[in-house]
Design an enzyme around this catalytic site. Structure first.
Site, PDB file in Angstrom:
ATOM      1  N   GLY A  45     -30.545 -31.324  -4.762  1.00 48.29           N
ATOM      2  CA  GLY A  45     -30.376 -30.532  -3.443  1.00 48.29           C
ATOM      3  C   GLY A  45     -31.188 -29.373  -3.247  1.00 48.29           C
ATOM      4  O   GLY A  45     -31.849 -28.453  -4.209  1.00 48.29           O
ATOM      5  N   GLN A  50     -34.067 -21.619   0.452  1.00 48.42           N
ATOM      6  CA  GLN A  50     -35.153 -21.840  -0.899  1.00 48.42           C
ATOM      7  C   GLN A  50     -36.544 -22.410  -0.703  1.00 48.42           C
ATOM      8  O   GLN A  50     -37.490 -21.852  -1.676  1.00 48.42           O
ATOM      9  CB  GLN A  50     -34.502 -22.934  -1.637  1.00 48.42           C
ATOM     10  N   CYS A 102     -29.717 -24.055 -10.281  1.00 45.93           N
ATOM     11  CA  CYS A 102     -30.404 -23.893  -9.174  1.00 45.93           C
ATOM     12  C   CYS A 102     -32.030 -23.705  -9.243  1.00 45.93           C
ATOM     13  O   CYS A 102     -32.389 -22.929  -9.966  1.00 45.93           O
ATOM     14  CB  CYS A 102     -29.814 -22.492  -8.580  1.00 45.93           C
ATOM     15  N   HIS A 144     -22.597 -26.003  -3.213  1.00 37.64           N
ATOM     16  CA  HIS A 144     -23.697 -25.112  -3.732  1.00 37.64           C
ATOM     17  C   HIS A 144     -24.794 -24.862  -2.436  1.00 37.64           C
ATOM     18  O   HIS A 144     -24.995 -23.777  -2.276  1.00 37.64           O
ATOM     19  CB  HIS A 144     -24.220 -25.653  -5.062  1.00 37.64           C
ATOM     20  N   GLU A 145     -25.055 -26.021  -2.113  1.00 39.95           N
ATOM     21  CA  GLU A 145     -26.055 -26.074  -1.050  1.00 39.95           C
ATOM     22  C   GLU A 145     -25.749 -25.233   0.286  1.00 39.95           C
ATOM     23  O   GLU A 145     -26.380 -24.486   0.988  1.00 39.95           O
ATOM     24  CB  GLU A 145     -26.464 -27.250  -0.687  1.00 39.95           C
ATOM     25  N   HIS A 148     -25.968 -21.430  -0.068  1.00 39.88           N
ATOM     26  CA  HIS A 148     -27.187 -21.005   0.287  1.00 39.88           C
ATOM     27  C   HIS A 148     -27.791 -20.724   1.898  1.00 39.88           C
ATOM     28  O   HIS A 148     -28.156 -19.758   2.018  1.00 39.88           O
ATOM     29  CB  HIS A 148     -28.517 -22.076  -0.154  1.00 39.88           C
TER      30      HIS A 148
HETATM   31 ZN   LIG Z   1     -29.269 -23.694  -5.401  1.00 42.46          ZN
END
Ligand SMILES: [Zn+2]
Length: 192
Positions: A45, A50, A102, A144-145, A148
């Site tokens: 992911g 990021q 991550c 989780h994504e 972000h």
């Molecule tokens: Zn991450």
């Protein structure tokens, strides 16, 4: 095109993203780059912050976990999946623990407790509105994504003891003492 991945300590990872207003060639090429970058880093992911971007968008590809997911009796939608302007509209009261990592926090893995299932509403890469209920591993990656996109990292969920245990590793990453087998941008902006 493979983009460098921003690491822990960089302010970009803490900024809230902006909803994507419209489909465009630029957006499609960003999606392509994010998918390339995720594969190059062997991730499952990747969210826009990021790679230093502010669009509310993430991509996933859970193919490496396909056996595990099928064993749980779940179907896997065609991969990769693109989530634009996602909203989590419902989450289960039942939670589960799973070890997370991550790409922005290399070599740190910790167990995080999250809802076992969520319902997510989003636009796919053709800007079609979709809603789907996901559970277990898929729900884990998606949550989780999703985090972000609002400046939240999995290490934020750790209890005070585990937080103390990873503090040194996080400090090192923030100080630029970090290596990975994919290109990075550290808090100083330097490429490793
Ligand atoms: Zn991450």
């Amino acid at each position: 095109m493979v983009l460098p991945i921003y690491t822990f300590g960089h302010e970009k990872l803490r900024e809230e993203t902006e909803p994507v207003e419209e489909n465009s060639e630029e957006l499609q090429s960003l999606i392509d780059d994010m998918v390339d970058t995720m594969y190059a880093a062997a991730g499952i992911g990747l969210a826009a912050p990021q790679v230093g971007r502010g669009e509310r968008l993430f991509v996933i590809d859970v193919t490496p976990m396909a056996d595990e997911i099928r064993e749980e009796g779940q179907e896997i939608p065609p991969q990769p999946m693109v989530f634009i302007n996602p909203e989590i509209v419902a989450e289960s009261e039942v939670t589960c623990d799973y070890e997370e990592g991550c790409l922005s926090i290399p070599d740190v893995r910790e167990t995080v407790t999250r809802p076992e299932a969520v319902r997510i509403r989003y636009l796919d890469r053709d800007f079609e509105q979709r809603e789907r209920e996901v559970s277990s591993f898929l729900a884990r990656v998606i949550q989780h994504e999703f985090d972000h996109l609002f400046g939240v990292l999995f290490t934020d969920y750790l209890g005070s003891f585990r937080k103390r245990m990873v503090r040194r590793s996080l400090r090192k990453i923030a100080d630029g003492e970090v290596e990975a087998n994919y290109p990075l941008v550290t808090a100083e902006g330097e490429r490793v």
